[in-house]
Design a protein around this motif. Structure first.
Motif, PDB file in Angstrom:
ATOM      1  N   GLU A  81      43.730  60.396  43.879  1.00 43.29           N
ATOM      2  CA  GLU A  81      44.819  59.624  44.493  1.00 43.29           C
ATOM      3  C   GLU A  81      44.292  58.238  44.845  1.00 43.29           C
ATOM      4  OE1 GLU A  81      46.028  61.847  47.952  1.00 43.29           O
ATOM      5  OE2 GLU A  81      47.536  62.930  46.806  1.00 43.29           O
ATOM      6  N   LYS A  82      45.037  57.216  44.465  1.00 36.63           N
ATOM      7  CA  LYS A  82      44.593  55.848  44.727  1.00 36.63           C
ATOM      8  C   LYS A  82      44.585  55.524  46.221  1.00 36.63           C
ATOM      9  CE  LYS A  82      46.009  54.011  40.302  1.00 36.63           C
ATOM     10  NZ  LYS A  82      46.841  53.070  39.568  1.00 36.63           N
ATOM     11  N   SER A  83      45.585  56.002  46.950  1.00 37.37           N
ATOM     12  CA  SER A  83      45.709  55.635  48.358  1.00 37.37           C
ATOM     13  C   SER A  83      44.710  56.346  49.266  1.00 37.37           C
ATOM     14  CB  SER A  83      47.133  55.896  48.855  1.00 37.37           C
ATOM     15  OG  SER A  83      47.433  57.278  48.746  1.00 37.37           O
TER      16      SER A  83
END
Length: 122
Positions: A81-83
């Motif tokens: 996940e990027k966040s």
């Protein structure tokens, strides 16, 4: 004659049937897995997302106990996940599938001004 045609279509269709993996992923080796806590892929430890999904080479969803029984250093395709930086999807790969992906996503160690850069299809 009809049977032969049906068999030909079935064989041809299976030859082209490949699993669809998301292009925004990475190749790696799953070295360790701690259910509901973390995974270690290529020496990097990632926390697992609450909704982590792990699939076997046939595409079936695995439960944590099944993942613990998989061989160490299994080849995987995974997404972070990027966040949050959490691991949120992992696919175990067969040997042929891994070799194809490795060849497709292998990047050169350096690129000169005269060489075109490799682009992955998205």
């Amino acid at each position: 004659m009809r049977l032969a045609a049906l068999l030909l279509v079935a064989v041809a269709g299976s030859a082209f049937a490949q699993r669809m993996l998301p292009p925004a992923g990475q190749l790696g080796e799953l070295e360790a897995y701690s259910p509901m806590q973390s995974v270690k892929i290529d020496g990097e430890v990632y926390r697992t997302a609450p909704g982590l999904r792990i699939y076997n080479a046939a595409g079936a969803l695995l439960v944590p106990q099944q993942v613990l029984q998989m061989p160490k250093d299994s080849k995987v395709w995974y997404q972070i996940e990027k966040s949050t930086g959490f691991a949120w999807r992992i696919w175990f790969l067969g040997n042929e599938e891994y070799a194809n992906l490795k060849q497709r996503f292998e990047k050169p160690s350096f690129v000169t001004a005269t060489e075109p850069q490799l682009r992955t299809q998205e």
